[in-house]
Motif scaffolding. Structure first.
Motif, PDB file in Angstrom:
ATOM      1  N   SER A   1     -10.070 -61.996 -97.493  1.00  0.00           N
ATOM      2  CA  SER A   1      -9.505 -61.857 -96.151  1.00  0.00           C
ATOM      3  C   SER A   1      -8.027 -61.501 -96.239  1.00  0.00           C
ATOM      4  O   SER A   1      -7.508 -60.739 -95.423  1.00  0.00           O
ATOM      5  CB  SER A   1      -9.708 -63.133 -95.330  1.00  0.00           C
ATOM      6  OG  SER A   1      -8.660 -64.027 -95.514  1.00  0.00           O
TER       7      SER A   1
ATOM      8  N   THR B   1     -10.248 -63.481 -91.210  1.00  0.00           N
ATOM      9  CA  THR B   1      -9.467 -62.338 -90.779  1.00  0.00           C
ATOM     10  C   THR B   1      -9.018 -62.492 -89.323  1.00  0.00           C
ATOM     11  O   THR B   1      -8.010 -61.915 -88.930  1.00  0.00           O
ATOM     12  CB  THR B   1     -10.290 -61.044 -90.981  1.00  0.00           C
ATOM     13  OG1 THR B   1     -10.782 -61.059 -92.327  1.00  0.00           O
ATOM     14  CG2 THR B   1      -9.462 -59.808 -90.808  1.00  0.00           C
TER      15      THR B   1
ATOM     16  N   GLY C   1      -2.524 -54.828 -92.170  1.00  0.00           N
ATOM     17  CA  GLY C   1      -1.285 -55.345 -91.590  1.00  0.00           C
ATOM     18  C   GLY C   1      -0.074 -54.522 -91.977  1.00  0.00           C
ATOM     19  O   GLY C   1       0.817 -54.288 -91.156  1.00  0.00           O
TER      20      GLY C   1
ATOM     21  N   SER D   1      -6.403 -58.135 -94.633  1.00  0.00           N
ATOM     22  CA  SER D   1      -5.332 -58.327 -93.654  1.00  0.00           C
ATOM     23  C   SER D   1      -4.042 -57.661 -94.109  1.00  0.00           C
ATOM     24  O   SER D   1      -3.301 -57.096 -93.302  1.00  0.00           O
ATOM     25  CB  SER D   1      -5.072 -59.812 -93.435  1.00  0.00           C
ATOM     26  OG  SER D   1      -6.262 -60.468 -93.142  1.00  0.00           O
TER      27      SER D   1
ATOM     28  N   SER E   1      -6.277 -51.397 -87.413  1.00  0.00           N
ATOM     29  CA  SER E   1      -5.953 -52.776 -87.041  1.00  0.00           C
ATOM     30  C   SER E   1      -6.316 -53.047 -85.597  1.00  0.00           C
ATOM     31  O   SER E   1      -6.814 -54.118 -85.266  1.00  0.00           O
ATOM     32  CB  SER E   1      -4.462 -53.051 -87.205  1.00  0.00           C
ATOM     33  OG  SER E   1      -4.026 -52.637 -88.441  1.00  0.00           O
TER      34      SER E   1
ATOM     35  N   ASN F   1      -5.750 -64.165 -90.027  1.00  0.00           N
ATOM     36  CA  ASN F   1      -4.862 -63.524 -91.006  1.00  0.00           C
ATOM     37  C   ASN F   1      -4.428 -62.107 -90.614  1.00  0.00           C
ATOM     38  O   ASN F   1      -3.293 -61.724 -90.879  1.00  0.00           O
ATOM     39  CB  ASN F   1      -5.520 -63.503 -92.384  1.00  0.00           C
ATOM     40  CG  ASN F   1      -5.231 -64.768 -93.162  1.00  0.00           C
ATOM     41  OD1 ASN F   1      -4.299 -65.503 -92.833  1.00  0.00           O
ATOM     42  ND2 ASN F   1      -6.017 -65.034 -94.183  1.00  0.00           N
ATOM     43  N   LEU F   2      -5.315 -61.337 -89.982  1.00  0.00           N
ATOM     44  CA  LEU F   2      -4.910 -59.979 -89.596  1.00  0.00           C
ATOM     45  C   LEU F   2      -3.762 -59.992 -88.573  1.00  0.00           C
ATOM     46  O   LEU F   2      -2.741 -59.344 -88.807  1.00  0.00           O
ATOM     47  CB  LEU F   2      -6.098 -59.159 -89.078  1.00  0.00           C
ATOM     48  CG  LEU F   2      -5.700 -57.791 -88.529  1.00  0.00           C
ATOM     49  CD1 LEU F   2      -5.183 -56.886 -89.639  1.00  0.00           C
ATOM     50  CD2 LEU F   2      -6.848 -57.102 -87.804  1.00  0.00           C
TER      51      LEU F   2
ATOM     52  N   CYS G   1      -0.993 -65.863 -96.079  1.00  0.00           N
ATOM     53  CA  CYS G   1      -2.393 -65.603 -95.681  1.00  0.00           C
ATOM     54  C   CYS G   1      -3.352 -66.392 -96.571  1.00  0.00           C
ATOM     55  O   CYS G   1      -4.299 -67.014 -96.083  1.00  0.00           O
ATOM     56  CB  CYS G   1      -2.727 -64.109 -95.798  1.00  0.00           C
ATOM     57  SG  CYS G   1      -2.093 -63.106 -94.461  1.00  0.00           S
TER      58      CYS G   1
END
Lengths: 279, 302
Positions: free
Chosen positions: A85, A151, A93, A89, B32, A154-155, A207
């Motif tokens: 994850s 996620t 990110g 991310s 995203s 964390n994302l 994260c």
């Protein structure tokens, strides 16, 4: 006059150290006690009054890491879920955070608000709809489901932090590279990413920490095969009683890597845990 | 001549950038945004949908019952009392964290020596997983072999802290205070370290004592940081119920049943996903409200 002043100073400092000492005792006694308990024998753990000096005994750890202890299995699950994850991310990110920092989107403020409310959404409220979705997709008990669940926090965290870190990097270098014929994306890869490496590493470690420390998602979404260490720790609480020796040993194993990694990125820790409010 | 060339270059670059800007950055952000939509908008909409459905007959094919869940939850005394307890948990917890956190920060800030090591040791609880904090609380307060219980008994307090309705909530609050007060300290310390010496020197010239300097100079300067920190902390306290699940399981007699834990129980123990959704929506509304303040503070800063 002079003497009085220095006397006052000594008194102030003594008082300060006393306050700090009380604070540190309160903060550290539980952790020290946990580590000590994990090194005691069963009988030693429950002796009253408590023993503070004793011969350390590594049986609990030895059992945990042995074939029958099954701990390595949980460790593997925890690592796979946290690392996967974090990787997803971090990649998304960094891309998205850079775009938010440099792009001139009209809705940046709205997107920022969206990111924050996703990151801060109460876990029980997120888990309920995800659980219903996961049962329909047969994802409950799978590693994919768990990684996806991690996620969800964390994302948005990685997006937010990378946006802040990239905003701090001056744009001049990237502009110069673009004059030399680099595309925006090349400038991102070759200039922005290397300059923001520390931010990237710090975000990654945080994260990992959030996923590693998670218990709520894993308690519902992980099955027998995908159980993580915190869930294994909670399983030690049974109707018949609690296996405290193992619980304290498991606790020690859970916190040790986080303390080490956390202290390594200390400077960014506060920034990360305050969602960038503190520099 | 040189400047003209520079200008021409800049204009060209600018034109190129405006044209490019949309494409590259848009595509960088898109993945995203799609994933974020799946993990936030979908669950949110699903929560609204589920709040009108009854899952008790069939899990796969819930039945539409209109406002049934809403009526049930809003007339449920446990809903209101769990929110009441949540407010106490967040409110008292934050006040304690604020006072202890600021106090420790000031003490550490004025230490003549050893600041670094003290900060390092003081911040260790922050790394502790909530599940471990809960286990530790339960272990230390165990009425037959807990260290803290033994200490309390030395002072003549023979009580089952976690088994008593008047002490269970304070114990849970203290577990959160133990874990997260250092974060407030770190934030305040960062604020103190960034203070310039001028206003303090000015206050010295005016003959202000330490307490006056604190209330009129230091605290107002770091007030905004503290507010932001408290916003983050309040949202975080709402987010997690691990400690409660491990240490008390909402009991005894519902005394530690905060709304998040109540939701977990309604949804995952009693499988009443409809009522759980209503509870979830009330929690989300509060978080969105707090989050809006947070973003205003953060984005307004720039």
């Amino acid at each position: 006059m002079m003497k009085q002043k220095s006397k006052k100073k000594v008194l102030t400092y003594t008082l300060l150290y006393l306050v700090v000492l009380i604070g540190l005792t309160w903060a550290l006694v539980p952790i020290i006690w946990m580590v000590l308990s994990s090194l005691k024998t069963q009988a030693g753990m429950f002796s009253m009054p408590p023993k503070f000096l004793f011969k350390p005994n590594f049986d609990t750890f030895q059992y945990m890491f042995s074939e029958s202890g099954g701990f390595l299995h949980y460790l593997r699950n925890s690592v796979v879920a946290a690392v996967s994850s974090t990787a997803i991310s971090l990649v998304l990110g960094a891309l998205g955070g850079y775009a938010l920092a440099r792009g001139q989107f009209k809705q940046t403020k709205h997107i920022a608000f969206w990111i924050i409310s996703t990151r801060m959404a109460p876990i029980p409220a997120v888990m309920l709809p995800l659980y219903l979705l996961f049962t329909q997709l047969n994802l409950v008990g799978t590693m994919t489901g768990l990684i996806f669940a991690y996620t969800t926090f964390n994302l948005p965290f990685a997006l937010w932090m990378m946006m802040i870190f990239f905003k701090e990097v001056p744009e001049v270098l990237e502009e110069a590279a673009m004059i030399d014929g680099c595309s925006r994306f090349q400038a991102f890869l070759k200039i922005a990413i290397p300059t923001a490496t520390t931010g990237l590493v710090a975000t990654g470690i945080l994260c990992l920490m959030f996923a590693w420390n998670d218990f709520m998602f894993a308690s519902i979404f992980s099955g027998h095969r995908t159980q993580t260490i915190p869930v294994a720790a909670s399983m030690l609480i049974t109707q018949q009683g609690i296996a405290w020796g193992q619980a304290m040993a498991t606790g020690t194993v859970i916190i040790t890597p986080m303390v080490v990694a956390g202290l390594a990125v200390r400077k960014y820790l506060v920034q990360g845990l305050s969602m960038g409010a503190v520099k | 001549m040189q400047t003209n060339v520079d200008k021409a270059w800049k204009n060209k670059l600018e034109a190129k950038r405006i044209k490019k800007r949309f494409s590259t950055e848009f595509w960088m952000l898109l993945p995203s945004m799609i994933l974020l939509a799946i993990i936030s908008i979908f669950p949110f909409l699903y929560l609204i949908y589920a709040s009108f459905m009854d899952f008790s007959i069939s899990f796969e094919n819930p039945e539409f019952i209109g406002l049934g869940n809403w009526k049930y939850v809003l007339s449920d005394t446990l809903f209101w009392s769990s929110w009441g307890r949540t407010i106490l948990y967040v409110g008292i917890g934050l006040v304690l964290q604020l006072f202890i956190g600021v106090g420790m920060a000031l003490a550490i800030f004025h230490l003549p020596k050893g600041k670094n090591i003290v900060v390092t040791l003081w911040m260790i609880p922050v790394f502790v997983a909530p599940v471990v904090a809960g286990l530790l609380g339960r272990y230390l307060l165990n009425s037959t072999y807990g260290l803290y219980d033994w200490l309390l008994s030395l002072f003549g307090m023979e009580t089952q802290v976690l088994g008593n309705i008047s002490t269970s909530m304070p114990a849970i609050i203290l577990m959160d205070v133990w874990e997260w007060t250092p974060l407030i300290t770190l934030i305040v310390l960062a604020g103190l370290n960034s203070l310039s010496s001028e206003p303090l020197e000015a206050a010295d010239v005016d003959g202000a004592n330490y307490f006056q300097k604190l209330t009129y100079v230091i605290l107002p300067l770091i007030a905004k940081t503290i507010v932001v920190a408290l916003l983050v902390r309040s949202m975080d306290i709402l987010r997690f119920v691990d400690k409660i699940r491990i240490a008390t399981e909402g009991g005894p007699a519902d005394s530690t049943k905060v709304v998040g834990y109540y939701l977990m129980e309604v949804a995952f123990k009693f499988q009443d996903f409809g009522s759980g959704s209503v509870l979830g929506l009330t929690m989300l509304v509060v978080t969105i409200f707090l989050g809006q303040f947070f973003v205003k503070f953060m984005m307004g800063k720039e």
